[in-house]
Design an enzyme around this catalytic site. Structure first.
Site, PDB file in Angstrom:
ATOM      1  N   ASN A  13      19.431  36.112   8.999  1.00 21.20           N
ATOM      2  CA  ASN A  13      19.267  34.864   8.250  1.00 21.20           C
ATOM      3  C   ASN A  13      18.297  35.184   7.119  1.00 21.20           C
ATOM      4  O   ASN A  13      17.095  35.316   7.340  1.00 21.20           O
ATOM      5  CB  ASN A  13      18.690  33.775   9.178  1.00 21.20           C
ATOM      6  CG  ASN A  13      18.355  32.498   8.405  1.00 21.20           C
ATOM      7  OD1 ASN A  13      18.683  32.380   7.223  1.00 21.20           O
ATOM      8  ND2 ASN A  13      17.705  31.558   9.067  1.00 21.20           N
ATOM      9  N   LYS A  15      17.444  33.396   4.710  1.00 20.74           N
ATOM     10  CA  LYS A  15      16.684  32.221   4.242  1.00 20.74           C
ATOM     11  C   LYS A  15      16.695  32.185   2.702  1.00 20.74           C
ATOM     12  O   LYS A  15      17.705  32.537   2.106  1.00 20.74           O
ATOM     13  CB  LYS A  15      15.272  32.247   4.841  1.00 20.74           C
ATOM     14  CG  LYS A  15      15.314  32.403   6.373  1.00 20.74           C
ATOM     15  CD  LYS A  15      14.019  32.128   7.049  1.00 20.74           C
ATOM     16  CE  LYS A  15      14.180  32.322   8.552  1.00 20.74           C
ATOM     17  NZ  LYS A  15      13.013  31.965   9.325  1.00 20.74           N
ATOM     18  N   HIS A  98      19.086  24.782  11.695  1.00 26.39           N
ATOM     19  CA  HIS A  98      17.911  25.652  11.775  1.00 26.39           C
ATOM     20  C   HIS A  98      16.650  24.779  11.773  1.00 26.39           C
ATOM     21  O   HIS A  98      16.620  23.740  11.109  1.00 26.39           O
ATOM     22  CB  HIS A  98      17.898  26.624  10.593  1.00 26.39           C
ATOM     23  CG  HIS A  98      16.873  27.698  10.757  1.00 26.39           C
ATOM     24  ND1 HIS A  98      15.548  27.492  10.453  1.00 26.39           N
ATOM     25  CD2 HIS A  98      16.967  28.960  11.243  1.00 26.39           C
ATOM     26  CE1 HIS A  98      14.869  28.602  10.737  1.00 26.39           C
ATOM     27  NE2 HIS A  98      15.712  29.500  11.215  1.00 26.39           N
ATOM     28  N   GLU A 100      13.999  25.015  10.252  1.00 26.56           N
ATOM     29  CA  GLU A 100      13.457  24.739   8.912  1.00 26.56           C
ATOM     30  C   GLU A 100      14.212  23.590   8.252  1.00 26.56           C
ATOM     31  O   GLU A 100      13.639  22.804   7.509  1.00 26.56           O
ATOM     32  CB  GLU A 100      13.500  26.019   8.062  1.00 26.56           C
ATOM     33  CG  GLU A 100      12.424  27.003   8.501  1.00 26.56           C
ATOM     34  CD  GLU A 100      12.800  28.470   8.355  1.00 26.56           C
ATOM     35  OE1 GLU A 100      13.749  28.786   7.624  1.00 26.56           O
ATOM     36  OE2 GLU A 100      12.127  29.302   9.010  1.00 26.56           O
ATOM     37  N   GLU A 170      15.938  29.340  19.234  1.00 27.16           N
ATOM     38  CA  GLU A 170      14.834  29.740  18.369  1.00 27.16           C
ATOM     39  C   GLU A 170      13.622  28.858  18.657  1.00 27.16           C
ATOM     40  O   GLU A 170      13.520  27.755  18.107  1.00 27.16           O
ATOM     41  CB  GLU A 170      15.239  29.585  16.897  1.00 27.16           C
ATOM     42  CG  GLU A 170      16.397  30.459  16.482  1.00 27.16           C
ATOM     43  CD  GLU A 170      16.302  30.887  15.025  1.00 27.16           C
ATOM     44  OE1 GLU A 170      16.490  32.070  14.769  1.00 27.16           O
ATOM     45  OE2 GLU A 170      16.010  30.046  14.150  1.00 27.16           O
ATOM     46  N   GLY A 176       8.812  33.313  12.270  1.00 32.20           N
ATOM     47  CA  GLY A 176       8.010  33.758  11.124  1.00 32.20           C
ATOM     48  C   GLY A 176       6.524  33.854  11.434  1.00 32.20           C
ATOM     49  O   GLY A 176       5.704  34.016  10.532  1.00 32.20           O
ATOM     50  N   SER A 216      10.904  36.064  15.316  1.00 31.04           N
ATOM     51  CA  SER A 216      10.130  37.306  15.235  1.00 31.04           C
ATOM     52  C   SER A 216      10.750  38.450  16.039  1.00 31.04           C
ATOM     53  O   SER A 216      10.040  39.275  16.610  1.00 31.04           O
ATOM     54  CB  SER A 216       8.672  37.074  15.665  1.00 31.04           C
ATOM     55  OG  SER A 216       8.074  36.088  14.845  1.00 31.04           O
TER      56      SER A 216
HETATM   57  P1  13P Z   1      11.877  35.470  11.886  1.00 32.14           P
HETATM   58  O1  13P Z   1      12.713  36.567  12.498  1.00 32.14           O
HETATM   59  O2  13P Z   1      11.374  35.790  10.521  1.00 32.14           O
HETATM   60  O3  13P Z   1      10.819  34.989  12.818  1.00 32.14           O
HETATM   61  O4  13P Z   1      12.873  34.228  11.671  1.00 32.14           O
HETATM   62  C1  13P Z   1      13.664  33.836  12.712  1.00 32.14           C
HETATM   63  C2  13P Z   1      14.624  32.830  12.229  1.00 32.14           C
HETATM   64  O5  13P Z   1      14.263  31.729  11.863  1.00 32.14           O
HETATM   65  C3  13P Z   1      16.038  33.218  12.154  1.00 32.14           C
HETATM   66  O6  13P Z   1      16.835  32.126  11.892  1.00 32.14           O
END
Ligand code: 13P
Length: 256
Positions: A13, A15, A98, A100, A170, A176, A216
């Protein structure tokens, strides 16, 4: 253990990262690395990179996904993209719900459900994200939160469609932050998700659904996470932006 019934899927992803030249460079670097993977390889990229990604990955084992999709077919929805707009350019996957999107853009389980159904109706494979906040974990309601999300997000999704859907667990506190769920924590929730899917559909259906862990995941912790019986893959943020790191995760999933 029924791990052999389902495909391991590692999805990046990206982002809101990578300009077009940067995307081209990363995909070119990724191609020879991904070639040896026996797991499914997906890169979910910003809308502006989708066509480039589809073009550059033609004839390779890398599939392309979007990071969101709207539930209506067309209309006055400024800034949104429909499922048909994605399929017509060759996109096969889409991330939905997601954290976010839920946190910063007000998405709810209701819109996640509508988007999931629209994606399935258009032939896209949705990657539906669920996960608890740190506060919810501290209050010991992780399973309640997950059970609710599974019920609402997959409301009215048929068993046939559920088989085409990937669930990504997640935990929001692990995204992150560098703080990963332990493999025990990841397995506990992923197996709980499978129980919920068994209740909603059947064991036969639940055993075929790919459940990813995301948060992560990196070259150091991937092998242990992916070795868990109910962790069938990963949804990867930061580590998907470096070809070498992503390659280590592909190897871990291919051997797991
Ligand atoms: P990270 O791997 O950067 O923690 O992000 C995970 C994520 O949100 C994947 O959709």
């Amino acid at each position: 253990m029924n791990k052999e019934l389902r495909k391991a899927v590692i999805a990046g992803n990206w982002k809101m990262n990578k300009t077009r030249p940067e995307a081209k460079a990363l995909i070119e670097e990724l191609k020879p690395i991904a070639e040896k993977a026996t797991c499914d390889v997906v890169i979910c990229v910003p809308f502006t990179n989708l066509e480039t990604a589809v073009e550059l990955t033609k004839g390779t084992n890398i599939k392309v996904g979007a990071e969101n999709v709207h539930f209506e077919k067309s209309g006055a929805f400024t800034g949104e993209i429909s499922a048909d707009m994605l399929t017509e350019i060759g996109v096969e996957y889409v991330i939905i719900g997601h954290s976010e999107r839920r946190q910063y853009f007000g998405e709810t389980d209701e819109t996640v459900n509508k988007r999931t159904k629209a994606a399935l109706a258009a032939g896209l494979k949705p990657i539906v994200c669920v996960g608890e906040l740190l506060w919810e974990r501290k209050c010991d309601i992780t399973k309640e939160v997950i059970a609710r999300q599974i019920k609402l997000d997959l409301f009215d999704v048929s068993a046939e469609d559920a088989k085409k859907t990937i669930i990504a667990y997640e935990p929001v506190w692990a995204i992150g932050t560098g703080e990963t769920a332990t493999s025990e924590q990841a397995e506990e929730v992923c197996s709980f998700i499978r129980e919920q899917l068994t209740e909603k559909y059947s064991k036969e259906v639940a055993d075929t659904i790919t459940i990813q862990y995301g948060g992560s995941m990196n070259p150091k912790n991937a092998a242990e996470l992916l070795a868990q019986p109910d962790v069938d893959g990963g949804l990867i943020g930061g580590a998907s932006l470096k070809a070498a790191d992503f390659g280590v995760l592909l190897d871990a999933a291919s051997n797991g």
